[in-house]
Design an enzyme around this catalytic site. Structure first.
Site, PDB file in Angstrom:
ATOM      1  N   LYS A   6      60.239  32.772  -3.256  1.00  0.00           N
ATOM      2  CA  LYS A   6      58.967  32.045  -3.203  1.00  0.00           C
ATOM      3  C   LYS A   6      58.317  32.027  -4.591  1.00  0.00           C
ATOM      4  O   LYS A   6      57.771  31.009  -5.023  1.00  0.00           O
ATOM      5  CB  LYS A   6      58.037  32.699  -2.179  1.00  0.00           C
ATOM      6  N   GLN A  27      53.831  39.352   3.357  1.00  0.00           N
ATOM      7  CA  GLN A  27      55.214  39.202   3.802  1.00  0.00           C
ATOM      8  C   GLN A  27      55.462  40.059   5.038  1.00  0.00           C
ATOM      9  O   GLN A  27      55.168  41.248   5.065  1.00  0.00           O
ATOM     10  CB  GLN A  27      56.178  39.600   2.662  1.00  0.00           C
ATOM     11  N   ASP A  39      50.395  30.567   5.255  1.00  0.00           N
ATOM     12  CA  ASP A  39      51.432  30.667   6.294  1.00  0.00           C
ATOM     13  C   ASP A  39      50.963  30.014   7.597  1.00  0.00           C
ATOM     14  O   ASP A  39      51.766  29.804   8.505  1.00  0.00           O
ATOM     15  CB  ASP A  39      51.767  32.142   6.571  1.00  0.00           C
TER      16      ASP A  39
END
Ligand code: NAD
Length: 292
Positions: free
Chosen positions: A54, A98, A121
């Site tokens: 990412k 994460q 997200d």
């Protein structure tokens, strides 16, 4: 029939190329660089790879990125304090914690603490609620990647029977909302599906999947979907990523299914790269919201 492969890697590169131009325009207009900050707790090897990918992708399109590494002994309160600091930092536009978190932490409590306008997200309940009402602020990255690849290859779900195997908050459930919605930002072909969601308690899974015009596997079980479960000519999207000693494989038995499906996403090189591209898209969008 041998399926046409849906090339997510090339599409992700094209999307990133166009994003670089948008990021440039944003910098010129606002004199600021959109920034994603990722938080990684512990040493999970797969998570380290995901976070690194990412960050590299951010660099490629000109986004700023930052990684906060917290050791495995970090308490939930310390992690929450870190999220609060990032919420308050105007230079940070997107926050990504994460997953998975250590099992002693409540992922819900941590994700709920992220400012919903920085929730790239799209896991925050406010963003899930907006999505379920058909007015999303951010689209969740993996479901958005699935929409993008279908769109790119001109594959319509409108009026079709879509079967999604997997009902997770990250993939299956939001994808069912998007594909069954009344409209889509990608046009009339990417909505109005008749969607069935299957899960681990679905009896006779093969009988349901065999009725799908579009079959989407988001299960986390290597090669669970084989050719007998696929209607000849169906479009098959494999979201699964399973690490075997022989390498990465999807939830679809690629070799057998490619002989019956009309279109099939490979693993790797299918949905994975698009998930990352959509994260970059959301980071730019978060920065646009902050400067609106
Ligand atoms: P999850 O474990 O949260 O959910 C799995 C779902 O599959 C559950 O709803 C469960 O009921 C269902 N399931 C499990 N076994 C089943 C069975 N035998 N029959 C029918 N249904 C069954 O997983 P997730 O987070 O949704 O991820 C699913 C897969 O997608 C994983 O392989 C994950 O690594 C992958 N993934 C890929 C990307 C990407 O970028 N390509 C992103 C997220 C997840």
């Amino acid at each position: 029939m041998t399926a046409q492969l849906l090339d997510g890697k090339t599409l992700a590169r094209e999307l990133q190329d166009s994003m670089r131009e948008k990021v440039d325009r944003f910098r010129q207009r606002h004199g600021a660089v959109p920034k994603l900050t990722a938080v990684l707790v512990g040493e999970d090897p797969a998570s380290q790879v995901y976070v690194r990918n990412k960050q590299q992708a951010c660099e490629r399109v000109g986004l700023a990125s930052d990684l906060i590494r917290l050791d495995a002994a970090t308490t939930e309160d310390q992690l929450l304090a870190c999220v609060m600091r990032l919420n308050a930092d105007p230079a940070v536009h997107g926050i990504l914690v994460q997953l998975p978190l250590p099992s002693r932490m409540s992922a819900n409590r941590v994700l709920d603490a992220i400012d919903p306008r920085k929730d790239v997200d799209a896991f925050h309940p406010e963003n899930v609620g907006l999505l379920s009402q058909g007015r999303p602020r951010f689209l969740p990255c993996t479901p958005h990647g699935v929409l993008q690849i279908l769109h790119r290859y001109g594959l319509s779900v409108a009026g079709k029977r879509v079967v999604i195997v997997g009902r997770s908050d990250i993939v299956g459930r939001p994808l069912s909302l998007l594909l069954g919605a009344k409209d889509s930002h990608l046009g009339p072909d990417l909505c109005n599906a008749t969607v069935t969601v299957c899960h681990s308690r679905t009896p006779d899974l093969a009988a349901v999947t065999a009725e799908a015009d579009v079959l989407i596997a988001a299960i986390g079980r290597a090669k669970l979907i084989d050719a007998r479960m696929v209607r000849p000519g169906a479009v098959v999207v494999d979201v699964g990523i399973n690490r075997l000693e022989s390498g990465l494989v999807g939830d679809v038995d690629f070799e057998s299914v490619r002989e019956v499906a009309s279109h099939l996403t490979p693993v790797p090189g299918g949905i994975g790269p698009l998930t990352v591209a959509m994260l970059l898209h959301n980071t730019l969008h978060a920065a646009e919201l902050a400067h609106a």
